[in-house]
Scaffold this active site. Sequence first.
Site: not given
Length: 311
Positions: A192, A239-241, A243
């Site tokens: 991420t 933009l972690h989530d 992914c």
Amino acid sequence: MALPIIIDCDPGHDDAIALVLALASPELEVKAITSSAGNQTPEKTLRNVLRMLTLLKRPDIPVAGGAVKPLMRELIIADNVHGESGLDGPALPEPSFAPQSGTAVELMAKTLRESAQPVTIVSTGPQTNVALLLNSHPELHTKIARIVIMGGAMALGNWTPAAEFNIYVDPEAAEIVFQSGIPVVMAGLDVTHKAQIHAADIERFRDIGNPISTIVAELLDFFFEYHKDEKWGFVGAPLHDPCTIAWLLKPEIFTTVERWVGVETQGKYTQGMTVVDYYFLTGNKPNATVMVDVDRQGFVDLLAERLQYYA
């Protein structure tokens, strides 16, 4: 046939964008959304799910609120990242509908029970609700195709030197998930932090010019500010989530490895650390697909393409 999924989330700017991406993708059938405490308090994250679904005109999706605190610990929130509301920045609508009267676990269990095919659970917050589901409904484990989580890291933490936030909030829950025997896909900080949105990408999303792409750009404007701190060394904002959703849609843009993962629940310095047996030193059989790299441009292009769905 669209892939049935349940999304368990704690919105949170990046959770909100993960919802936008999922609901713009005909390859996915979002059968239920549950909220977890994490980025903000449980009341606020539930409200944010309802606000996002009101914005996206999807009141047909069942929503339920989840556990108000971790399994064995007091709640920690990330209001320094996501602001007082959890989605500071844009002007979002007030919820136009109410959540279900039951709990997140009850809605998850009902959804699994009624599904004709196994369901993928996508969890972008702490793993509390998912762990409660697994512990209370062992008979439904076979109805879960896989659990795709945003959490953990092979190397550096972002909340402590060793731990990523979602896992740190409820390490006992995360350990239950990893050791459940159900296939786990882990989108940790290793990937991420490479899925960064740059300033030019935000303008690209804004220029798409529809109401949802504009909101996404405004969410990112706020999210971008926290990540300007020099300590991170970022060009943009990770933009972690999204992914998790992007992996379901285009796994070919990600590099993954199969490894055993355990969660440290006791360590003096390492509580909440995901211990990834990268070199097969434990002899344990791999229990997770671990994302380690991403084609950043492919990731950004996917987001831009799906934002045009809302024209």
